[in-house]
Enzyme design. Structure first.
Site, PDB file in Angstrom:
ATOM      1  N   ASN A 184       0.830  -1.206   0.000  1.00 52.85           N
ATOM      2  CA  ASN A 184       0.000   0.000   0.000  1.00 52.85           C
ATOM      3  C   ASN A 184       0.863   1.254   0.000  1.00 52.85           C
ATOM      4  OD1 ASN A 184      -2.033  -1.811   0.125  1.00 52.85           O
ATOM      5  ND2 ASN A 184      -2.512  -1.485   2.287  1.00 52.85           N
ATOM      6  N   HIS A 217       5.916  -0.717  -2.698  1.00 55.74           N
ATOM      7  CA  HIS A 217       5.473  -0.042  -3.927  1.00 55.74           C
ATOM      8  C   HIS A 217       5.532   1.481  -3.803  1.00 55.74           C
ATOM      9  CE1 HIS A 217       3.185  -3.852  -5.422  1.00 55.74           C
ATOM     10  NE2 HIS A 217       4.482  -3.935  -5.571  1.00 55.74           N
ATOM     11  N   CYS A 231      15.222  20.479 -12.952  1.00 57.31           N
ATOM     12  CA  CYS A 231      15.562  20.219 -14.359  1.00 57.31           C
ATOM     13  C   CYS A 231      14.391  20.434 -15.313  1.00 57.31           C
ATOM     14  CB  CYS A 231      16.115  18.800 -14.513  1.00 57.31           C
ATOM     15  SG  CYS A 231      14.837  17.526 -14.516  1.00 57.31           S
ATOM     16  N   ASN A 288      -8.259 -12.981   4.030  1.00 61.01           N
ATOM     17  CA  ASN A 288      -8.797 -12.484   2.754  1.00 61.01           C
ATOM     18  C   ASN A 288     -10.154 -13.146   2.524  1.00 61.01           C
ATOM     19  OD1 ASN A 288      -9.237 -11.836  -0.042  1.00 61.01           O
ATOM     20  ND2 ASN A 288      -7.033 -11.554  -0.262  1.00 61.01           N
TER      21      ASN A 288
HETATM   22  P1  OAD Z   1      -5.837  -5.874  -5.082  1.00 58.97           P
HETATM   23  O1  OAD Z   1      -6.828  -4.808  -5.368  1.00 58.97           O
HETATM   24  O2  OAD Z   1      -5.285  -6.659  -6.209  1.00 58.97           O
HETATM   25  O3  OAD Z   1      -6.463  -6.929  -4.092  1.00 58.97           O
HETATM   26  C1  OAD Z   1      -7.141  -6.610  -2.936  1.00 58.97           C
HETATM   27  C2  OAD Z   1      -7.340  -7.897  -2.175  1.00 58.97           C
HETATM   28  O4  OAD Z   1      -7.951  -7.574  -0.943  1.00 58.97           O
HETATM   29  C3  OAD Z   1      -8.252  -8.922  -2.853  1.00 58.97           C
HETATM   30  O5  OAD Z   1      -7.653 -10.207  -2.776  1.00 58.97           O
HETATM   31  C4  OAD Z   1      -9.544  -8.875  -2.028  1.00 58.97           C
HETATM   32  O6  OAD Z   1     -10.172 -10.142  -1.949  1.00 58.97           O
HETATM   33  C5  OAD Z   1      -9.007  -8.468  -0.681  1.00 58.97           C
HETATM   34  N1  OAD Z   1      -9.950  -7.732   0.147  1.00 58.97           N
HETATM   35  C6  OAD Z   1     -10.934  -6.874  -0.230  1.00 58.97           C
HETATM   36  N2  OAD Z   1     -11.544  -6.346   0.844  1.00 58.97           N
HETATM   37  C7  OAD Z   1     -10.912  -6.866   1.932  1.00 58.97           C
HETATM   38  C8  OAD Z   1     -11.057  -6.705   3.339  1.00 58.97           C
HETATM   39  N3  OAD Z   1     -11.971  -5.874   3.857  1.00 58.97           N
HETATM   40  N4  OAD Z   1     -10.234  -7.402   4.152  1.00 58.97           N
HETATM   41  C9  OAD Z   1      -9.282  -8.233   3.652  1.00 58.97           C
HETATM   42  N5  OAD Z   1      -9.107  -8.424   2.336  1.00 58.97           N
HETATM   43  C10 OAD Z   1      -9.897  -7.751   1.492  1.00 58.97           C
HETATM   44  O7  OAD Z   1      -4.688  -5.217  -4.206  1.00 58.97           O
HETATM   45  P2  OAD Z   1      -3.206  -5.698  -3.944  1.00 58.97           P
HETATM   46  O8  OAD Z   1      -3.093  -7.162  -3.835  1.00 58.97           O
HETATM   47  O9  OAD Z   1      -2.679  -4.855  -2.850  1.00 58.97           O
HETATM   48  O10 OAD Z   1       0.742  -2.194  -7.358  1.00 58.97           O
HETATM   49  O11 OAD Z   1      -2.527  -5.239  -5.274  1.00 58.97           O
HETATM   50  C11 OAD Z   1      -1.171  -5.393  -5.408  1.00 58.97           C
HETATM   51  C12 OAD Z   1      -0.611  -4.319  -6.239  1.00 58.97           C
HETATM   52  O12 OAD Z   1      -1.227  -4.271  -7.507  1.00 58.97           O
HETATM   53  C13 OAD Z   1      -0.801  -2.900  -5.723  1.00 58.97           C
HETATM   54  O13 OAD Z   1       0.156  -2.515  -4.759  1.00 58.97           O
HETATM   55  C14 OAD Z   1      -0.626  -2.110  -6.934  1.00 58.97           C
HETATM   56  C15 OAD Z   1      -1.557  -2.919  -7.788  1.00 58.97           C
HETATM   57  O14 OAD Z   1      -1.585  -2.669  -9.055  1.00 58.97           O
HETATM   58  C16 OAD Z   1       1.276  -1.285  -8.163  1.00 58.97           C
HETATM   59  O15 OAD Z   1       0.705  -0.245  -8.445  1.00 58.97           O
HETATM   60  C17 OAD Z   1       2.646  -1.618  -8.639  1.00 58.97           C
END
Ligand code: OAD
Length: 251
Positions: free
Chosen positions: A87, A106, A154, A219
């Site tokens: 995050n 990130h 720059c 999750n």
């Molecule tokens: P995602 O949006 O891919 O996934 C969110 C996850 O949280 C999913 O698996 C949901 O099932 C779960 N979820 C939703 N609500 C929830 C809750 N209340 N409690 C627990 N889990 C819950 O987000 P990330 O996995 O963080 O990177 O994404 C990874 C990366 O992809 C981000 O940091 C970003 C993104 O693109 C970059 O920008 C490089």
């Protein structure tokens, strides 16, 4: 006790920050996974900045939830602890996780850096108390509304200090994760609120868990990591984590 916690967007969902791949993740009908790219910035920097300004604003108006607070409690109560979060918000920090116990792999949405040179600035300090919201006096970005800011050194375009798809992770931050993993096996690994799309997240969870640690996944949905977990908690993080952390601290 040695504890590794890996978090993703799901942990901030209950603070009102949309996840990337969830149904609320779309912004003006645009897919965030396509906006958070160097290609999108090259094509339309104004659009990408508008999206990030809105996200910054939303984060400033949000507060840490019970999941952030539970993780901060665990950080205080364990001898060796590392939080690796994907995050870019500051909610873990505002809940009280110290900078030396946290890696924002990130990047940090409140950093603005030059797309060409080394220039970098932090747009905001955390509010004085972790539970406070930002006030309108602290919302300094209005003057930039609608413009694409330029580097004072720059004159190239500046960009948010986050890692976009296809970009390298910071070597410094990677080293901090590696050092922790090399420092010994974990007793507990918690993976919360992430789709675990990136191989390194799965890799770190499994390496942390190498000597038979407990691997807890929090999750509501299944992920590629689920089959490796020793305990699956299919609940929202703000409900599950306070309970899990209390159980761990009581041991
Ligand atoms: P995602 O949006 O891919 O996934 C969110 C996850 O949280 C999913 O698996 C949901 O099932 C779960 N979820 C939703 N609500 C929830 C809750 N209340 N409690 C627990 N889990 C819950 O987000 P990330 O996995 O963080 O990177 O994404 C990874 C990366 O992809 C981000 O940091 C970003 C993104 O693109 C970059 O920008 C490089």
């Amino acid at each position: 006790m040695r504890v590794l916690v890996l978090t993703g967007a799901g942990v901030s969902a209950e603070s009102g920050i949309p996840t990337f791949r969830g149904k609320d993740g779309y912004w003006r009908n645009l897919d965030p996974t396509k906006l958070a790219t160097p290609e999108a910035f090259a094509r339309d920097p104004k659009l990408v900045w508008e999206w990030y300004r809105e996200r910054r604003q939303r984060i400033r108006n949000a507060r840490p939830n019970a999941a952030h607070e539970a993780i901060a409690r665990l950080a205080h109560q364990t001898d060796e602890f590392l939080l690796v979060t994907q995050n870019v918000d500051d909610l873990h920090a505002r809940a009280g996780v110290a900078a030396e116990k946290m890696v924002q792999i990130h990047g940090d949405i409140f950093v603005t850096r030059c797309s060409r040179c080394e220039f970098e600035r932090h747009e905001y300090e955390h509010p004085p108390s972790p539970r406070l919201r930002w006030t309108s006096e602290q919302e300094q970005e209005q003057e930039h509304e609608g413009v694409v800011p330029k580097c004072p050194d720059c004159d190239a375009l500046v960009r948010p200090g986050v890692v976009w798809f296809g970009e390298q992770l910071s070597r410094n931050e990677l080293e901090r994760v590696e050092d922790f993993l090399d420092g010994g096996a974990c007793d507990i690994v918690i993976v919360a609120g992430t789709t675990a799309t990136f191989g390194y997240i799965i890799d770190w969870a499994l390496r942390g868990n190498r000597d038979g640690a407990e691997l807890i996944e929090v999750n509501p949905e299944e992920t590629p990591l689920s089959r490796f977990a020793t305990r699956l908690v299919r609940e929202p993080a703000a409900i599950a984590l306070p309970r899990i952390v209390s159980q761990i601290i009581r041991r």
